[in-house]
Design an enzyme around this catalytic site. Structure first.
Site: not given
Ligand code: PAF
Length: 285
Positions: A32, A35, A38, A62, A149
């Protein structure tokens, strides 16, 4: 029309239905706070697929206990409008409880690629990423999946994950999107004060310096790393790493490399930024 689903089973069903109707699914996994970076992944997904599914999930696995899970920006309504404007077909926005119900106890772990760079400073991070992305890949089924990337190591690890586990996923690494002055777009940029925003350019200045030296023929990894590092160190409060490594193994590059990854992670106040360039491959940032 953009459909929003909350339950994993509904997401799986919608992706299965899309394939049954002869669509190719394009997956854009996000946390989420969307920007332009994305949105460029959504555009890229359209080149590979004709049914676009975006996921919005701030994955607690994470984040380490001392990281920014609680303050991570959550802008769900505007994220969904952004997806709608860009013609995303399906948004999957699960609650943590439906991704990780009580008794959840499985972890997906990739090996060597997760150890250096980010892995040294965020030891549990990639296990959290690979676990959630394995779940997302399994729920989505055959698809093309887009990753930026800017998170270069993440992209490499997720490519490895799909290959090693024979997942029917085409993992696509998409170019970094930058502000006009060069700062790589990141959901975390919004944490920066005005003066930190200025100083944040130290990373891209460092990457440009390495790029220019490369163009002039410099091939010593140590020299290129130290040229990049000087700029970063002069602006940032704390530097986790400035690395010059092989772009495929993420380990020490051969002498006279034909491609070289310069990757940086550094802190400004309480904000941690990362960025990178692959010399010999990417345009000057
Ligand atoms: O890059 C991210 O936004 C996150 O690490 C992902 C790949 C959505 C996994 O939660």
């Amino acid at each position: 029309m953009t459909t929003v689903v909350r339950e994993p089973a509904d997401f799986r069903q919608a992706c299965d239905d899309a394939r049954t109707s002869s669509h190719r699914v394009g997956l854009v996994p996000t946390m989420g706070a969307l920007h332009r970076g994305h949105f460029s992944l959504i555009d890229e997904a359209r080149k590979h697929a004709d049914f676009i599914a975006a996921t919005i999930f701030v994955n607690p696995l994470q984040f380490a206990p001392d990281e920014d899970l609680d303050r991570y920006p959550r802008t769900f309504e505007s994220d969904v409008s952004g997806c709608r404007e860009r013609g995303v077909d399906l948004v999957f926005a699960p609650e943590p409880e439906s991704m990780y119900p009580a008794q959840f106890q499985t972890q997906v772990s990739v090996g060597e690629l997760t150890k250096p760079l980010e892995g040294e400073f965020r030891p549990a991070h990639f296990d959290g990423v690979t676990t959630v992305v394995a779940k997302l890949f399994n729920l989505t089924g055959p698809c093309a999946a887009m990753f930026g990337r800017k998170d270069y190591q993440q992209w490499k690890i997720l490519s490895r994950l799909a290959l090693d586990l024979d997942m029917p996923i085409e993992v696509v690494g998409c170019p970094i999107v930058r502000e006009p002055d060069g700062l790589a777009l990141s959901s975390r940029n919004r944490y920066l004060s005005a003066s930190e925003r200025e100083r944040a350019l130290g990373i891209v200045s460092g990457l440009r310096r390495a790029c220019d030296a490369w163009t002039e023929g410099e091939r010593s990894s140590d020299m290129l790393r130290s040229l990049a590092g000087e700029q970063v160190r002069s602006e940032f409060d704390r530097v986790d790493y400035v690395a010059a490594v092989d772009p495929d193994t993420l380990l020490t590059a051969v002498a006279q490399p034909t491609r070289l990854l310069i990757a940086v992670a550094a802190h400004l106040g309480t904000t941690r930024l990362i960025d990178n360039v692959v010399l010999g491959e990417d345009p000057r940032p």
